[in-house]
Design a protein around this motif. Structure first.
Motif, PDB file in Angstrom:
ATOM      1  N   LEU A 107      42.422  33.121  29.135  1.00  0.00           N
ATOM      2  CA  LEU A 107      42.454  34.577  29.228  1.00  0.00           C
ATOM      3  C   LEU A 107      41.709  35.214  28.062  1.00  0.00           C
ATOM      4  O   LEU A 107      41.758  34.716  26.935  1.00  0.00           O
ATOM      5  N   ASN A 108      41.043  36.343  28.339  1.00  0.00           N
ATOM      6  CA  ASN A 108      40.460  37.111  27.241  1.00  0.00           C
ATOM      7  C   ASN A 108      41.554  37.977  26.609  1.00  0.00           C
ATOM      8  O   ASN A 108      42.716  37.945  27.036  1.00  0.00           O
ATOM      9  N   ASP A 109      41.199  38.765  25.611  1.00  0.00           N
ATOM     10  CA  ASP A 109      42.204  39.533  24.867  1.00  0.00           C
ATOM     11  C   ASP A 109      42.959  40.517  25.762  1.00  0.00           C
ATOM     12  O   ASP A 109      44.191  40.634  25.673  1.00  0.00           O
ATOM     13  N   ASP A 110      42.253  41.232  26.615  1.00  0.00           N
ATOM     14  CA  ASP A 110      42.905  42.204  27.499  1.00  0.00           C
ATOM     15  C   ASP A 110      43.835  41.501  28.491  1.00  0.00           C
ATOM     16  O   ASP A 110      44.952  41.964  28.753  1.00  0.00           O
ATOM     17  N   GLN A 111      43.368  40.393  29.032  1.00  0.00           N
ATOM     18  CA  GLN A 111      44.189  39.641  29.988  1.00  0.00           C
ATOM     19  C   GLN A 111      45.429  39.063  29.305  1.00  0.00           C
ATOM     20  O   GLN A 111      46.506  39.020  29.894  1.00  0.00           O
ATOM     21  N   LEU A 112      45.276  38.631  28.052  1.00  0.00           N
ATOM     22  CA  LEU A 112      46.419  38.105  27.310  1.00  0.00           C
ATOM     23  C   LEU A 112      47.465  39.185  27.095  1.00  0.00           C
ATOM     24  O   LEU A 112      48.674  38.940  27.250  1.00  0.00           O
ATOM     25  N   GLN A 113      47.047  40.387  26.740  1.00  0.00           N
ATOM     26  CA  GLN A 113      47.997  41.485  26.553  1.00  0.00           C
ATOM     27  C   GLN A 113      48.702  41.821  27.865  1.00  0.00           C
ATOM     28  O   GLN A 113      49.893  42.136  27.882  1.00  0.00           O
ATOM     29  N   VAL A 159      48.681  36.834  35.731  1.00  0.00           N
ATOM     30  CA  VAL A 159      48.963  36.138  34.473  1.00  0.00           C
ATOM     31  C   VAL A 159      47.982  34.992  34.213  1.00  0.00           C
ATOM     32  O   VAL A 159      48.041  34.349  33.166  1.00  0.00           O
ATOM     33  N   SER A 160      47.090  34.720  35.160  1.00  0.00           N
ATOM     34  CA  SER A 160      46.127  33.639  35.000  1.00  0.00           C
ATOM     35  C   SER A 160      44.718  34.162  35.237  1.00  0.00           C
ATOM     36  O   SER A 160      44.503  35.132  35.967  1.00  0.00           O
ATOM     37  N   ALA A 161      43.749  33.462  34.631  1.00  0.00           N
ATOM     38  CA  ALA A 161      42.346  33.819  34.843  1.00  0.00           C
ATOM     39  C   ALA A 161      41.827  33.311  36.183  1.00  0.00           C
ATOM     40  O   ALA A 161      40.744  33.687  36.612  1.00  0.00           O
ATOM     41  N   TYR A 162      42.615  32.459  36.847  1.00  0.00           N
ATOM     42  CA  TYR A 162      42.182  31.849  38.105  1.00  0.00           C
ATOM     43  C   TYR A 162      43.099  32.281  39.251  1.00  0.00           C
ATOM     44  O   TYR A 162      44.301  32.508  39.048  1.00  0.00           O
ATOM     45  N   PRO A 163      42.572  32.389  40.471  1.00  0.00           N
ATOM     46  CA  PRO A 163      43.402  32.752  41.623  1.00  0.00           C
ATOM     47  C   PRO A 163      44.306  31.594  42.041  1.00  0.00           C
ATOM     48  O   PRO A 163      44.032  30.428  41.742  1.00  0.00           O
ATOM     49  N   GLY A 183      49.616  29.612  36.934  1.00  0.00           N
ATOM     50  CA  GLY A 183      50.766  30.394  36.477  1.00  0.00           C
ATOM     51  C   GLY A 183      51.802  29.587  35.729  1.00  0.00           C
ATOM     52  O   GLY A 183      52.785  30.150  35.237  1.00  0.00           O
ATOM     53  N   ASN A 184      51.595  28.264  35.592  1.00  0.00           N
ATOM     54  CA  ASN A 184      52.693  27.479  35.005  1.00  0.00           C
ATOM     55  C   ASN A 184      52.780  27.563  33.482  1.00  0.00           C
ATOM     56  O   ASN A 184      53.825  27.243  32.917  1.00  0.00           O
ATOM     57  N   ILE A 187      53.619  41.524  31.347  1.00  0.00           N
ATOM     58  CA  ILE A 187      54.258  41.085  32.592  1.00  0.00           C
ATOM     59  C   ILE A 187      55.424  40.143  32.297  1.00  0.00           C
ATOM     60  O   ILE A 187      56.522  40.283  32.869  1.00  0.00           O
ATOM     61  N   LEU A 188      55.213  39.186  31.390  1.00  0.00           N
ATOM     62  CA  LEU A 188      56.285  38.232  31.088  1.00  0.00           C
ATOM     63  C   LEU A 188      57.442  38.905  30.358  1.00  0.00           C
ATOM     64  O   LEU A 188      58.602  38.501  30.515  1.00  0.00           O
TER      65      LEU A 188
END
Length: 352
Positions: free
Chosen positions: A208-214, A78-82, A181-182, A219-220
């Protein structure tokens, strides 16, 4: 200064409050300026005077508290970062190298970092407040973020941090957060607290980019469907919140109990206030909303609370940075009220 007695009837209390409000407004209106010419600073000065129960308020020993914790759902993407960025940024805070450190130094704000639930064993000897309830919240795709015992412990831990700070004489405090993730946890909380469509509460978080946002939305949506029967405020926060968010709620509640001014940062901090407000609407009297962030749902959330933020700088960093940047404006509101001449003092003619 008006001193409101502990034992008084409601009518008398309302009368005293009205007298203070009128005297503050008179003092503001008769400064050497056109009526309302200082705009929102005038409303802010009035608010601070009402909180502090005086026509000559002051800001004492400002503090910033940054709560940090990890989130079990972070591993779902859910995040762009680990997730390890959480503890790495805590180390950055402690080393003085983050944006919040820079801005707090600039403004003379004392900063405290709290380990509310970071998934890391920090070495001893750090200037870190240890309030770790557990290493990371649980994965809300599988179970509530925390047990009831963990939830109440987190609330109490947040209260204890502020209680210790209040004992130093601090009367204005800001809250920041760090936890990969918060924004996801906050979006879920907002959706449930206000019965809003989840998609309207979700933003790009750390970028997040568009794909990551979707993917985040997908997931949420699974998480909220799994816990669809949750409705009470404490249940919502226990189920979807993070340990740093819950400790922030407890901290805000204690700051209100101590009658401190509460500087509210961005989206995540505003969700924390919203949870506290659902239990006690009076808390908003002490809150100064410092900025509206670039996170998708923050403006909507402020509007739901009937609040207007001081700044709009398209920030989306967290850490309490909006609070530190807004602090000079808060100080300016106090200073003009206390130091600016009135028409009578300056022998300046007022309008007829």
């Amino acid at each position: 200064m008006y001193k409101i007695p502990h034992f008084t009837n409601i009518a008398h209390l309302n009368s005293i409050t009205s007298m203070l409000s009128n005297e503050l407004q008179h003092k503001i209106d008769f400064k050497t300026k056109p009526l309302g010419a200082l705009g929102d600073l005038e409303h802010l000065a009035h608010k601070i005077g009402m909180v502090q129960n005086t026509t000559s308020p002051e800001l004492l020993s400002p503090y910033m508290v940054v709560f940090a914790a990890d989130h079990g759902i972070a591993g779902a993407g859910v995040s762009a970062y680990p997730q390890e960025v959480t503890y790495q940024m805590v180390m950055n805070f402690l080393g003085g190298g983050a944006a919040i450190n820079v801005f707090c130094r600039q403004q003379g704000i004392e900063i405290k970092i709290v380990d509310a639930g970071v998934n890391f064993d920090f070495p001893s000897g750090l200037a870190l407040i240890d309030r770790k309830v557990r290493k990371s919240s649980r994965n809300i795709l599988e179970e509530p973020a925390m047990t009831s015992e963990e939830y109440h412990q987190a609330l109490e831990n947040g209260r204890s941090v502020v209680s210790e700070i209040a004992a130093t004489g601090c009367n204005i405090i800001g809250f920041g957060e760090m936890g990969i993730g918060n924004t996801s946890a906050s979006s879920l909380m907002m959706s449930k607290l206000f019965d809003l469509p989840l998609v309207s509460c979700i933003g790009r978080g750390t970028g997040l980019n568009d794909d990551q946002l979707q993917n985040k939305i997908r997931i949420l949506s699974q998480a909220i469907e799994r816990h669809s029967d949750v409705s009470a405020v404490d249940e919502i926060t226990q189920t979807f919140g993070g340990l740093e968010i819950v400790q922030m709620i407890g901290a805000m509640e204690e700051a209100f109990r101590q009658n401190m001014l509460i500087m509210v940062d961005g989206f995540i901090a505003t969700v924390a206030v919203a949870a506290a407000w659902k239990k006690n609407p009076e808390i908003l009297k002490n809150c100064i909303f410092c900025h509206v962030s670039d996170e998708n749902a923050h403006l909507q959330l402020l509007e739901l609370l009937g609040q207007k933020a001081l700044l709009n700088l398209n920030l989306r960093l967290g850490e309490g940075t909006g609070c530190a940047l807004a602090y000079p404006l808060i100080q300016s509101a106090v200073n003009f009220l206390n130091e600016m001449s009135s028409f009578e003092d300056a022998h300046v003619s007022n309008k007829e």
